[in-house]
Write a protein that holds these residues in place. Structure first.
Motif, short mmCIF file in Angstrom:
data_model
loop_
_atom_site.label_atom_id
_atom_site.label_comp_id
_atom_site.label_asym_id
_atom_site.label_seq_id
_atom_site.Cartn_x
_atom_site.Cartn_y
_atom_site.Cartn_z
N VAL A 172 0.95 -1.19 -0.02
CA VAL A 172 0.07 0.13 0.02
C VAL A 172 0.83 1.28 0.00
O VAL A 172 1.79 1.41 1.04
N ASP A 173 1.05 2.14 -1.06
CA ASP A 173 1.29 3.36 -0.91
C ASP A 173 0.34 4.39 -1.29
O ASP A 173 -0.12 4.37 -2.52
N ALA A 174 -0.02 4.97 -0.41
CA ALA A 174 -1.39 5.76 -0.65
C ALA A 174 -1.21 7.08 -1.02
O ALA A 174 -1.51 7.31 -2.35
N PRO B 31 1.63 9.99 -2.41
CA PRO B 31 3.14 10.03 -2.82
C PRO B 31 3.76 11.28 -1.84
O PRO B 31 4.89 11.01 -1.94
N GLN C 20 4.59 6.53 3.89
CA GLN C 20 3.95 5.72 5.13
C GLN C 20 3.76 4.33 4.24
O GLN C 20 3.58 4.32 3.25
N ARG D 131 0.78 1.09 10.87
CA ARG D 131 1.31 2.13 9.95
C ARG D 131 2.52 2.75 10.56
O ARG D 131 2.69 2.98 11.64
N THR E 41 -7.57 3.71 -5.02
CA THR E 41 -6.73 4.61 -4.42
C THR E 41 -5.67 4.35 -3.71
O THR E 41 -4.61 4.91 -3.65
N ILE E 42 -5.56 3.02 -3.36
CA ILE E 42 -4.31 2.35 -2.55
C ILE E 42 -3.70 1.40 -3.37
O ILE E 42 -2.82 0.76 -2.94
N PRO F 91 -1.14 -0.52 -5.42
CA PRO F 91 0.24 0.05 -5.50
C PRO F 91 0.64 0.40 -7.07
O PRO F 91 0.21 -0.24 -7.95
N GLY G 197 3.12 7.37 -8.89
CA GLY G 197 2.65 7.64 -7.78
C GLY G 197 1.79 9.23 -7.76
O GLY G 197 0.47 9.18 -7.60
N PRO G 198 2.51 10.27 -8.23
CA PRO G 198 1.90 11.23 -8.26
C PRO G 198 0.84 11.73 -9.38
O PRO G 198 -0.16 12.48 -9.11
N ARG H 124 -1.47 9.55 -9.87
CA ARG H 124 -2.96 8.77 -9.58
C ARG H 124 -4.12 9.73 -9.50
O ARG H 124 -4.01 10.84 -8.59
N ASN I 280 -5.76 6.75 4.18
CA ASN I 280 -4.42 7.48 3.63
C ASN I 280 -3.68 7.61 4.86
O ASN I 280 -2.34 8.13 4.79
#
Lengths: 309, 162
Positions: A127-129, A131, A135, A171, B23-24, B26, B32-33, B35, B70
């Motif tokens: 999980v990388d929520a 950027p 976390q 987390r 949303t989560i 990977p 990443g930015p 998304r 998040n």
């Protein structure tokens, strides 16, 4: 066409109520430590989503592992055995050094002790929520004895610390998060500094290091243990650049984290022995049992009522 | 002109669930930015299509889930999404008849607004992101809107959500 507002207050009024509620919630979450319990209870609700997202990764790995041939396995096994032998040899040396260090420190009546820690392997839920906050979510929680503030390592170095504990997940904040700081010292000469996260996954900055300090590119930074949160002696990063700007009071020093922050899947949760532990108490590795944690900062380590065992 | 009974609540919940998953999910480091703000997109669609059922309350709740998942301050996305839901329900009759590119522009504004509200909260708590990348989700959300719109419309018609 249905009439729009048949029941309840109008949308505008509801919006205002909800905005007020949000602000109250944010303030409570920001100021009150008790909200940690609420969060940890709510995290149980969301854990299935995190596990579900992780499922394709797990399935893919299971599939490739299931399909790897016998020859690959044999080769891998041989490699692992060789690696283990190497590590064993190094550990022997380390143990000798450790006891020598302890003897010398006792001779010097030094207060600080080499400590051996208990560790537990946790796995990243993939999980990388966001950027912009570094976390990660782990598959171990208060059920496994994880606690808030617990240090997190991988095979290469320090990764970060646990900031939120749920019953089955937790987390952790990585050392590169912009809100993270970790006390370090230079392995070569013991100069102390604080390594700040920058928000970039491959960069740390040393704060307030005098221009004259003897720090060079290539220096290894290790945890100093001064914050009382991370055990001393673990690698944090390597200095990559030292810039002396005549207009600035401090040198600008950047370092690259040792831990593979964006790649590791298995991480180590560490139960450090407290600095004040008497020296007699540390004979050999600690027996199993997650109950021997330190008081768990702000009581967040207390297990909350669990839903599904 | 009979008053229809609400149907398809499960479908709506499912679309939100998928948005949370996305949303989560990977992504590679570089992606990443970019998304998109999936939950906001889905929220805007349902507010526009069914303003009597999906409104500020649902928006607020989804925002809360987003905060939890998040791991950020509870309430910041809740606040932002409630405001977005309010505007989307307020403008739903106009957005519906817009051509799709104009809808996408509206989405840009709404997602941008939600990001701005979150940024404001981040500023108050002292955790401001330092890079312009922060705004990329607004752009990708705008670019993705036509597909999200078509897919969700088909889903709505196929399952008779009303």
């Amino acid at each position: 066409m249905k009439p729009l507002f048949t029941q309840g207050p109008s949308t505008g009024v509801r919006l205002i109520l909800l905005i007020v509620l949000s602000v109250v919630l944010m303030t409570m979450d920001h100021r009150l430590a008790q909200m940690a319990h609420v969060r940890s209870a709510l995290s149980l609700v969301l854990a299935p989503i995190q596990y579900l997202v992780n499922f394709p990764v797990v399935a893919g790995r299971w599939f490739t592992e299931g399909l790897s041939t016998r020859r690959d396995l044999i080769a891998e096994n041989a490699n692992l055995k060789a690696g283990q032998l190497l590590l064993r040899a190094q550990v022997q040396k380390l143990e000798a050094l450790e006891s020598e260090n302890r003897r010398l420190r006792e001779l010097l009546h030094s207060g600080s002790r080499i400590m051996s820690e208990r560790v537990l392997i946790a796995e990243l839920l993939a999980v990388d929520a966001d950027p912009f906050t570094h976390q990660i979510v782990l598959n171990k929680g208060s059920r496994d004895g994880a606690f808030k503030g617990q240090p997190l390592l991988d095979s290469q170095g320090v990764m970060g610390q646990v900031v939120e504990v749920g019953p089955i997940t937790s987390r952790a904040l990585l050392i590169t998060d912009a809100s993270h700081a970790i006390p370090v010292q230079v392995n070569r000469n013991g100069i102390r500094a604080v390594a700040l996260g920058t928000g970039a996954i491959d960069r740390l900055e040393l704060a307030h290091v005098p221009d004259t300090a003897d720090i060079r590119p290539g220096d290894l930074l290790i945890t100093s243990g001064l914050g009382g949160r991370f055990p001393p002696g673990y690698p944090v990063g390597t200095v990559v650049e030292v810039t002396h700007d005549p207009g600035q009071a401090y040198a600008l020093i950047t370092a690259r984290p040792s831990a593979r922050l964006d790649r590791s899947r298995e991480v180590l949760l560490v139960w450090p022995r407290t600095q004040t532990a008497p020296v007699e108490a540390e004979t050999g590795p600690e027996p199993e049992g997650p109950e021997q944690l330190e008081s768990g900062a702000d009581g967040a380590g207390e297990p909350v009522p669990e839903g599904g065992g | 002109m009979s008053v229809t009974r609400p149907r398809g609540g499960g479908i709506i919940a499912f679309t939100f669930f998928m948005a949370l998953l996305l949303t989560i999910l990977p992504l590679p480091e570089w992606a990443g930015p970019y998304r998109p703000a999936w939950v906001v997109l889905v929220l805007i669609y349902w507010c526009m299509a069914l303003p009597t059922r999906i409104g500020v309350g649902v928006g607020w709740l989804m925002g809360l889930l987003l905060d939890l998942i998040n791991g950020v301050l509870l309430g910041q996305h809740a606040l932002a999404l409630a405001v977005v839901a309010y505007l989307a329900t307020l403008l739903h009759q106009r957005i519906r008849v817009f051509p799709v590119w104009q809808q996408a522009l509206t989405v840009l504004v709404l997602v941008g607004l939600s990001q701005m509200l979150v940024l404001w909260v981040l500023g108050v708590t002292g955790a401001v992101p330092r890079s312009w990348d922060y705004w990329l989700p607004s752009l990708t959300s705008m670019l993705l809107w036509p597909w999200v719109f078509v897919i969700l419309r088909d889903v709505r018609r196929r399952f008779g959500v009303q």
